[in-house]
Design a protein around this motif. Structure first.
Motif, PDB file in Angstrom:
ATOM      1  N   PHE A   1       0.868  -1.174   0.000  1.00 35.05           N
ATOM      2  CA  PHE A   1       0.000   0.000   0.000  1.00 35.05           C
ATOM      3  C   PHE A   1       0.902   1.221   0.000  1.00 35.05           C
ATOM      4  CE2 PHE A   1      -2.422   3.158   2.608  1.00 35.05           C
ATOM      5  CZ  PHE A   1      -3.482   3.351   1.734  1.00 35.05           C
ATOM      6  N   ASN A   2       0.987   1.906  -1.128  1.00 35.35           N
ATOM      7  CA  ASN A   2       1.822   3.102  -1.230  1.00 35.35           C
ATOM      8  C   ASN A   2       1.017   4.326  -0.849  1.00 35.35           C
ATOM      9  OD1 ASN A   2       4.238   1.887  -2.256  1.00 35.35           O
ATOM     10  ND2 ASN A   2       3.137   1.562  -4.170  1.00 35.35           N
ATOM     11  N   VAL A   3       1.513   5.046   0.136  1.00 37.27           N
ATOM     12  CA  VAL A   3       0.830   6.248   0.614  1.00 37.27           C
ATOM     13  C   VAL A   3       1.121   7.396  -0.341  1.00 37.27           C
ATOM     14  CG1 VAL A   3       0.676   7.865   2.526  1.00 37.27           C
ATOM     15  CG2 VAL A   3       0.972   5.429   2.983  1.00 37.27           C
TER      16      VAL A   3
ATOM     17  N   VAL B   1       1.556  -6.822   9.961  1.00 38.48           N
ATOM     18  CA  VAL B   1       1.701  -5.650   9.094  1.00 38.48           C
ATOM     19  C   VAL B   1       3.124  -5.127   9.237  1.00 38.48           C
ATOM     20  CG1 VAL B   1       0.920  -3.287   8.673  1.00 38.48           C
ATOM     21  CG2 VAL B   1      -0.724  -5.032   9.387  1.00 38.48           C
ATOM     22  N   GLU B   2       3.748  -4.813   8.106  1.00 41.22           N
ATOM     23  CA  GLU B   2       5.075  -4.207   8.119  1.00 41.22           C
ATOM     24  C   GLU B   2       4.961  -2.827   7.494  1.00 41.22           C
ATOM     25  OE1 GLU B   2       9.615  -4.998   6.508  1.00 41.22           O
ATOM     26  OE2 GLU B   2       8.012  -6.378   5.945  1.00 41.22           O
ATOM     27  N   VAL B   3       5.374  -1.797   8.229  1.00 43.98           N
ATOM     28  CA  VAL B   3       5.348  -0.432   7.723  1.00 43.98           C
ATOM     29  C   VAL B   3       6.791  -0.022   7.458  1.00 43.98           C
ATOM     30  CG1 VAL B   3       4.725   1.955   8.228  1.00 43.98           C
ATOM     31  CG2 VAL B   3       3.266   0.085   9.046  1.00 43.98           C
ATOM     32  N   ILE B   4       7.069   0.375   6.217  1.00 40.82           N
ATOM     33  CA  ILE B   4       8.402   0.818   5.824  1.00 40.82           C
ATOM     34  C   ILE B   4       8.312   2.294   5.462  1.00 40.82           C
ATOM     35  CG2 ILE B   4      10.273   0.498   4.181  1.00 40.82           C
ATOM     36  CD1 ILE B   4       9.236  -2.383   3.818  1.00 40.82           C
ATOM     37  N   ARG B   5       9.213   3.054   6.031  1.00 37.59           N
ATOM     38  CA  ARG B   5       9.188   4.493   5.780  1.00 37.59           C
ATOM     39  C   ARG B   5      10.214   4.869   4.772  1.00 37.59           C
ATOM     40  NH1 ARG B   5       8.902   9.085  10.385  1.00 37.59           N
ATOM     41  NH2 ARG B   5       8.127  10.624   8.977  1.00 37.59           N
TER      42      ARG B   5
END
Length: 82
Positions: free
Chosen positions: A52-54, A78-82
């Protein structure tokens, strides 16, 4: 009546399906699925192994599509990559 002229009889499944949908946060997404949004944007279906690209600034909100999660079991990784 359906296109063949036969009477349509609602099944128990139809009633249960419609009842479950009343508990959706995002009405355009599958009940119980993983959903996300940034800021006040529309909810998006995440599902399994999706990136999911913000596209905008704001708070990232991730949720199960259920407005009444009290009786739910299970989890999402869920993995969130900044």
């Amino acid at each position: 009546r359906n296109p063949n002229g036969h009477r349509y009889q609602a099944s128990i499944f139809d009633a249960a399906f419609n009842d479950v949908n009343t508990y959706n946060i995002a009405t355009n997404c599958i009940h119980g699925s993983l959903i996300a949004r940034t800021g006040s944007s529309e909810w998006s279906y995440i599902g399994k192994k999706r990136i999911f690209n913000v596209q905008e600034n704001g708070t990232l909100t991730i949720a199960a599509n259920d407005s009444d999660p009290v009786g739910n079991k299970g989890y999402f990784d869920v993995e969130v990559i900044r």
